[in-house]
Scaffold this motif. Sequence first.
Motif, PDB file in Angstrom:
ATOM      1  N   ASP A 282      38.836  27.470  42.151  1.00 52.35           N
ATOM      2  CA  ASP A 282      38.503  27.926  43.495  1.00 52.35           C
ATOM      3  C   ASP A 282      38.679  29.434  43.630  1.00 52.35           C
ATOM      4  N   LYS A 283      39.013  30.103  42.531  1.00 48.20           N
ATOM      5  CA  LYS A 283      39.036  31.568  42.478  1.00 48.20           C
ATOM      6  C   LYS A 283      38.319  32.009  41.201  1.00 48.20           C
ATOM      7  N   PRO A 284      36.996  31.833  41.190  1.00 52.02           N
ATOM      8  CA  PRO A 284      36.238  32.033  39.945  1.00 52.02           C
ATOM      9  C   PRO A 284      36.177  33.493  39.520  1.00 52.02           C
ATOM     10  N   ASP A 285      36.327  33.707  38.236  1.00 49.59           N
ATOM     11  CA  ASP A 285      36.138  35.027  37.639  1.00 49.59           C
ATOM     12  C   ASP A 285      34.668  35.123  37.240  1.00 49.59           C
ATOM     13  N   PRO A 408      37.561  38.274  29.961  1.00 50.90           N
ATOM     14  CA  PRO A 408      37.719  39.601  29.379  1.00 50.90           C
ATOM     15  C   PRO A 408      39.014  40.253  29.833  1.00 50.90           C
ATOM     16  N   PRO A 409      39.452  41.316  29.159  1.00 51.49           N
ATOM     17  CA  PRO A 409      40.642  42.054  29.611  1.00 51.49           C
ATOM     18  C   PRO A 409      40.464  42.541  31.044  1.00 51.49           C
ATOM     19  N   ARG A 415      34.046  44.999  38.667  1.00 51.46           N
ATOM     20  CA  ARG A 415      34.762  44.352  39.779  1.00 51.46           C
ATOM     21  C   ARG A 415      33.797  43.420  40.491  1.00 51.46           C
ATOM     22  N   ARG A 416      34.055  42.126  40.426  1.00 53.99           N
ATOM     23  CA  ARG A 416      33.177  41.120  41.008  1.00 53.99           C
ATOM     24  C   ARG A 416      33.898  40.415  42.153  1.00 53.99           C
ATOM     25  N   PHE A 417      33.642  40.910  43.355  1.00 55.10           N
ATOM     26  CA  PHE A 417      34.204  40.287  44.549  1.00 55.10           C
ATOM     27  C   PHE A 417      33.392  39.040  44.898  1.00 55.10           C
ATOM     28  N   CYS A 418      34.068  38.070  45.472  1.00 51.56           N
ATOM     29  CA  CYS A 418      33.416  36.798  45.780  1.00 51.56           C
ATOM     30  C   CYS A 418      34.098  36.147  46.982  1.00 51.56           C
ATOM     31  N   GLY A 471      38.773  36.712  39.484  1.00 48.97           N
ATOM     32  CA  GLY A 471      39.604  35.541  39.232  1.00 48.97           C
ATOM     33  C   GLY A 471      40.955  35.559  39.906  1.00 48.97           C
ATOM     34  N   TRP A 472      41.264  36.603  40.664  1.00 49.00           N
ATOM     35  CA  TRP A 472      42.510  36.665  41.439  1.00 49.00           C
ATOM     36  C   TRP A 472      42.175  36.419  42.901  1.00 49.00           C
TER      37      TRP A 472
END
Length: 579
Positions: A282-285, A408-409, A415-418, A471-472
């Motif tokens: 529910d917090k996809p990277d 990835p590191p 930066r992928r906001f979602c 992912g965070w």
Amino acid sequence: MTATSMRTHMCGELGSSDAGTRVRLCGWVSRRRDHGEHLAFVDLRDHSGITQCVVDGSVDVRSEWVISVEGTVRARPEGTVNAELATGEIEVVDCIVEVLGHAEPPPFPVDDRAETDESVRLRYRYVDIRRPRMQRNLRLRARVVEALRSAMVRQGFCEVETPLLWTPTPEGAREFTVPSRLHHGSFYVLPQSPQIAKQLLMVGGTDRYFQIARCLRDEDLRADRQFEFTQLDIEASFVSQEDIQGAITEAVADATEAAVGESPGEAERITWHDAMDRYGSDKPDLRFAMELLDIGQVFAGTSVRAFDAPCVKALLVRGGASLGRNRLDALVDRAKELGGKGLAWFKVTSTDPAAVDSPLDKFLGDAERAGLVSGTGAAEGDLVLVVADIWHTVCRVLGALRLDLGRPPITEGGRRFCWVTDFPLFDGVDDAGRPQAAHHPFTMPHPDDIDRLTSDPLSVRSQAYDLVLNGWELGSGSIRIHREDIQRQVFDALGISSGEAESRFGFLLGAFRYGAPPHGGFAVGIDRLVALLAGEGNIREVIAFPKTQSGTDPMTGAPKPVAETVLRDLGLRPIPKPG
């Protein structure tokens, strides 16, 4: 330069345009180099940088001594420019040095060139903070907070402080409890969030509230969690989900630009169900692909018992056929640790679509082999991992393996906001069979599902939404319940009796009777946001004085026992821990 000023410039701001200027600098000795008996070079450091100071004669200073230097700026002689320093074109000469404070040799180098054990860094945090990395992170944090505050003020939000001593609330985490000296046997708690207080502000007509709020949760610590944390907390009346998300998106975009010099792209949107179904989280990277693939049709009617399950999904690992048996066995063990019954793996060993290498190969038909390859898009050299179970378990297991194998590191991939929306209102049941709130019990149910609160509560969606970055989970929010009847229905579903609801939340329910506007809000975790913008994988690196993973403070020794007189005044006595 006035006669009373202790310094005229910061160490890192002098340049060639300052040549000929008499200056006074203050800071710490970063390095001293003697050139015979008649000349010494002292690198003087403050948070802004380093300036080379040339002292005629010897000078008695040591590393990390605190000194002031008065001298004249001049261009460095030809061939001595230091391109690694911002001040590398100049030096300060004709120096008068005054020692302001002596120092013992530091427990570790103050530059960032040497790795130092974190326990030592936290024990001597006041030295660690001098290091460029910590200075950079703390000042980046300050820019982020300033940008968040400015964005909220610009959007018409009013900053209001809420209490730190509060009443116990069920928000899904253990609270820190504070005994009352004046009322023995009664307790305050430190707030997990200003949730109820900000709802009451909406009832009070504040309309748009925000706060840079300090919150506390007595939870196990990890890389993205501390007992104490700071959040941008907001609430607004007469709004939709989109209004709240828009306000937060604008604030976070401003903070990102303030921190890294560029604004993020538009945040993607995905429902909770699709996030779980495609990414197993529910917090996809979203920085990498590797989506979960539904291959249930491939094994429809299969004779392989391992695949006779309500849900069968696969994870394609490009180039994964090179993994050895020990690594594959470790993946199977990992799947079981995550709650799966097992993990099937298939190596694609040639261009023949039916050629796969797996312990289960002999049990598959040609159509199943070919379907497995075509259904996942696998090519020669790839690895296919398959889990069969109920949907929740399949998604959870493969989602974790996806991160283990593909993430990835933290400094790579952009930066992928979602925005993740339409969360379930309830997240499973407790030991007594009662639903458990997925976020908190003040979240408004989805209007299309509210009639199922009693008959089928686990199918009810909420008007809750999370903001995720790489992912965070940066924060959560929702449209709130503003009607007493709906709030009581949710309490009933959670097993909170009418009497208990009145005892614990009577002040909130009572407020609803005096005219509560529809309202919603959100909270952004500033520690997590800053860590990601700084390229750090642990929020301790962006907090001045954090706790260790065990919850202790090596610098102060906290937590510590208190005097018996203090306990007596509070009406407390220690009880030995069982076992």
